[in-house]
Design an enzyme around this catalytic site. Structure first.
Site, PDB file in Angstrom:
ATOM      1  N   ASP A 385       0.857  -1.184   0.000  1.00  0.00           N
ATOM      2  CA  ASP A 385       0.000   0.000   0.000  1.00  0.00           C
ATOM      3  C   ASP A 385       0.896   1.238   0.000  1.00  0.00           C
ATOM      4  OD1 ASP A 385       1.088   0.229   2.503  1.00  0.00           O
ATOM      5  OD2 ASP A 385      -0.805   0.318   3.589  1.00  0.00           O
ATOM      6  N   ASP A 387       1.506   4.731   2.305  1.00  0.00           N
ATOM      7  CA  ASP A 387       1.142   5.361   3.574  1.00  0.00           C
ATOM      8  C   ASP A 387       1.577   6.823   3.589  1.00  0.00           C
ATOM      9  OD1 ASP A 387       0.505   2.697   4.974  1.00  0.00           O
ATOM     10  OD2 ASP A 387       2.578   2.394   4.346  1.00  0.00           O
ATOM     11  N   ASP A 490      -3.222   4.609   2.686  1.00  0.00           N
ATOM     12  CA  ASP A 490      -3.536   4.942   4.076  1.00  0.00           C
ATOM     13  C   ASP A 490      -3.211   6.403   4.310  1.00  0.00           C
ATOM     14  OD1 ASP A 490      -4.591   2.818   5.396  1.00  0.00           O
ATOM     15  OD2 ASP A 490      -2.788   2.324   6.538  1.00  0.00           O
TER      16      ASP A 490
HETATM   17  P1  UTP Z   1       2.266  -1.195   6.505  1.00  0.00           P
HETATM   18  O1  UTP Z   1       1.374  -2.298   6.948  1.00  0.00           O
HETATM   19  O2  UTP Z   1       1.797  -0.365   5.387  1.00  0.00           O
HETATM   20  O3  UTP Z   1       3.672  -1.840   6.235  1.00  0.00           O
HETATM   21  O4  UTP Z   1       2.499  -0.294   7.758  1.00  0.00           O
HETATM   22  P2  UTP Z   1       4.876  -1.344   5.345  1.00  0.00           P
HETATM   23  O5  UTP Z   1       6.068  -1.444   6.202  1.00  0.00           O
HETATM   24  O6  UTP Z   1       4.587  -0.028   4.716  1.00  0.00           O
HETATM   25  O7  UTP Z   1       4.986  -2.473   4.276  1.00  0.00           O
HETATM   26  P3  UTP Z   1       4.225  -2.614   2.877  1.00  0.00           P
HETATM   27  O8  UTP Z   1       5.243  -2.357   1.849  1.00  0.00           O
HETATM   28  O9  UTP Z   1       3.102  -1.631   2.826  1.00  0.00           O
HETATM   29  O10 UTP Z   1       3.754  -4.021   2.852  1.00  0.00           O
HETATM   30  C1  UTP Z   1       3.476   0.721   7.848  1.00  0.00           C
HETATM   31  C2  UTP Z   1       3.776   0.997   9.273  1.00  0.00           C
HETATM   32  O11 UTP Z   1       2.715   1.693   9.862  1.00  0.00           O
HETATM   33  C3  UTP Z   1       2.459   1.240  11.151  1.00  0.00           C
HETATM   34  C4  UTP Z   1       3.247  -0.017  11.357  1.00  0.00           C
HETATM   35  O12 UTP Z   1       4.214   0.194  12.320  1.00  0.00           O
HETATM   36  C5  UTP Z   1       3.904  -0.286  10.051  1.00  0.00           C
HETATM   37  O13 UTP Z   1       5.252  -0.588  10.233  1.00  0.00           O
HETATM   38  N1  UTP Z   1       1.015   1.007  11.325  1.00  0.00           N
HETATM   39  C6  UTP Z   1       0.291   0.398  10.364  1.00  0.00           C
HETATM   40  C7  UTP Z   1       0.416   1.407  12.484  1.00  0.00           C
HETATM   41  O14 UTP Z   1       1.078   1.955  13.367  1.00  0.00           O
HETATM   42  N2  UTP Z   1      -0.910   1.165  12.658  1.00  0.00           N
HETATM   43  C8  UTP Z   1      -1.662   0.553  11.720  1.00  0.00           C
HETATM   44  O15 UTP Z   1      -2.867   0.360  11.925  1.00  0.00           O
HETATM   45  C9  UTP Z   1      -1.028   0.162  10.528  1.00  0.00           C
HETATM   46 MN    MN Z   2       2.761   0.375   3.661  1.00  0.00          MN
END
Ligand code: UTP
Ligand code: MN
Length: 566
Positions: A385, A387, A490
């Site tokens: 995704d 973020d 996100d």
């Molecule tokens: P992600 O699930 O998007 O992982 O969450 P990522 O490291 O970006 O990996 P990919 O590439 O998308 O698969 C990013 C970070 O956001 C935090 C987590 O710590 C995660 O490392 N997070 C995510 C939260 O704090 N709360 C949430 O509800 C989701």
């Molecule tokens: Mn991510």
């Protein structure tokens, strides 16, 4: 022409020439070292820098092999060059080569990190025949007996992931029983090596499973079964392997490492010895694991739902289509865009979405900032995704921003789906909750929106396909050629004072975050989350203006995002 000097009938001519050449003369005439490779020959493999051990090989044979290698596009240098990645010897033991190198003034010989790799002549011969550096296999390595002791002495691996530096590409990524070395910083070389492996015939591919992969599979399986402690144990073991600066070749090397339990050790041993673990293979082929994997990859489906579906006898996505009514709105959208949402998001796609989000935010609240977080901030080339973290330097200005941004994006036709959550931070009355280990204390309370972007339906110049329009459910058809792609995004809004905590929390990785919080709690009696840092004993909130300050408050060395890939 690639090579200034052509050798006919390659590679037999080389083999013959190598055999015919005297191994060592009694009083070899010292040969003048040839000109640097770059002056006379083209270098085709700049990431590989060879050095030939003269001891037992003799000066004339060394000179001959040096020319041979240079003609094939290899770079060959003297022993004391820091650039050397591969040391090739004939007739010496690993220990003798280490000694020889020390005498040559090569002060950094790290038998632990295999930098450079100490190899016997077979690797050289095969590489000359293949006309490229062949992947290093265990049989190519010289045995260095000091290995285990050096390991003990040199490698103190910290128990918390937040105390370790974990790069994206690491020494235990690809290889498995077919060990190889990875020169720190030689990521390009490493990628080349991976590509070489990719080109292996399928029969070889099957046995090449990384130790990390194997452990991740076990962690996933435990997670699917609701065994969180077991899952965490495997996940931590994998994370430790990722942080090692050397390639594990023997299971004894795990002896002094933290977080690697008996079961993980067994799996690693199997992978090292057989190229794969029978237990991991069994898990991967099990009906339950496969169905759970399939279902949990649907947006909006967690382990509980997937497990219930499995118990009800559902196995495939087609089964779910039949029971469409069982699905929530979110899951229906997830199923509809299943393929897109499980296709990795490229960095260029993340950046294109970033531009649109920035434009939306600027329209709704000038002066607000948008930061790309998650895996992309850690340097990952792709993600599941995208973020984003949004804030405004004047505290309070950010209130209500998200709904405006969403409606702007929606009006532009950028959103296929969204679900937003209001900020619940102010609802938190009980300070003690911060210091408790309950999951409620760990949950983010930011204003947040999970969305599915329509990439290709983006406004203006950012539009990828000409005339792309927001697809409706009715017009969507899987497999049809189309100019848009569904991408998970996100969006999180943070008040300015909490921004450093939010940035640290949302940059990940999950293992890194988990250990940051665990470290804070157990080693510092502090409670860290994405909003703040709370000193449990002093009952005060600690403020920080940057990520660096948070590391400082925790007494940790600062680890930059690219080194948080635990
Ligand atoms: P992600 O699930 O998007 O992982 O969450 P990522 O490291 O970006 O990996 P990919 O590439 O998308 O698969 C990013 C970070 O956001 C935090 C987590 O710590 C995660 O490392 N997070 C995510 C939260 O704090 N709360 C949430 O509800 C989701
Ligand atoms: Mn991510």
């Amino acid at each position: 022409m690639n090579h200034p000097v052509q050798i006919l009938d390659w590679p037999c001519s080389i083999k013959l020439a190598m055999m015919q050449l005297p191994v060592k003369k009694k009083h070899p005439r010292r040969q003048e070292p040839g000109p640097p490779a770059s002056l006379e020959f083209c270098v085709h493999f700049p990431e590989v820098v060879l050095c030939l051990v003269e001891k037992r090989m003799g000066a004339s044979r060394k000179a001959f092999l040096t020319t041979l290698a240079r003609q094939r596009g290899f770079c060959v240098e003297d022993a004391n060059s820091e650039r050397v990645t591969h040391v090739v010897s004939e007739g010496n033991s690993g220990d003798e080569v280490v000694e020889w190198l020390k005498k040559k003034g090569r002060h950094y010989i790290d038998a632990v990190a295999d930098c450079p790799a100490l190899l016997n002549i077979s690797w050289f011969t095969e590489s000359m025949s293949a006309e490229r550096p062949v992947p290093i296999e265990p049989r190519h390595y010289l045995l260095v007996t000091a290995h285990a002791e050096e390991l003990e002495a040199k490698c103190q691996v910290a128990p918390y992931a937040c105390q370790r530096r974990t790069l994206l590409l690491h020494s235990n990524q690809a290889l498995v029983n077919k060990g190889t070395e990875c020169h720190p910083g030689f990521h390009h070389f490493y990628l080349t090596l991976l590509l070489c492996l990719e080109k292996q015939p399928d029969t070889h591919k099957k046995s090449r499973r990384s130790m990390e992969d194997a452990l991740q599979t076990m962690a996933e399986e435990a997670h699917f079964n609701g065994s969180e402690a077991r899952s965490l144990a495997f996940s931590r073991a994998a994370s430790v392997l990722k942080s090692l600066p050397w390639t594990v070749k023997r299971v004894q090397e795990l002896h002094s490492l933290p977080c690697i339990g008996e079961h993980s050790r067994r799996i690693v041993q199997e992978v090292l010895e057989d190229g794969a673990s029978a237990e991991v293979e069994r898990v991967q082929h099990s009906e339950r694991y496969q169905a759970m994997k399939l279902f949990t990859k649907i947006f909006g489906v967690g382990v509980k739902t997937a497990s219930r579906w499995y118990q009800e006898g559902l196995r495939t996505l087609a089964d779910l289509q039949v029971h469409h009514a069982k699905l929530s709105k979110e899951q229906q959208v997830g199923l509809l865009h299943y393929d897109d949402l499980n296709t990795p998001v490229e960095r260029s796609e993340a950046e294109a979405i970033g531009q649109v989000v920035r434009e939306a935010v600027e329209q709704c609240l000038p002066g607000a900032s948008v930061t790309l977080t998650g895996g992309f901030r850690r340097g990952k080339p792709t993600g599941h995704d995208v973020d984003f973290l949004v804030t405004h330097p004047t505290e309070g200005q950010e209130v209500g921003l998200l709904s405006k941004v969403i409606s702007w994006l929606d009006k532009q036709g950028c959103l296929l789906y969204y679900s937003s959550h209001r900020n619940t931070f102010l609802d938190l009355e009980d300070l003690e909750l911060w210091s408790s280990s309950s999951s409620a204390s760990m949950m983010d309370r930011f204003e947040r929106c999970f969305s599915i972007f329509c990439l290709g339906c983006l406004p203006g110049a950012l539009q990828r396909g000409a005339g792309a329009q927001k697809p409706s459910t009715a017009t969507w058809s899987p497999g049809a050629s189309r100019s848009w792609k569904a991408v998970r995004v996100d969006l999180v809004v943070s008040p300015y004072s909490q921004f450093p905590f939010a940035l640290l929390g949302w940059t990940g990785s999950r293992n890194f975050e988990r250990d940051l919080r665990r470290f804070s709690k157990h080693e510092k009696k502090m409670a860290l989350n994405s909003h703040t840092l709370y000193h449990v004993e002093q009952k005060i909130f600690l403020t920080a203006a940057s990520e660096e300050e948070i590391f400082q408050l925790l007494g940790l060395e600062y680890i930059p995002p690219e080194e948080r890939n635990a």
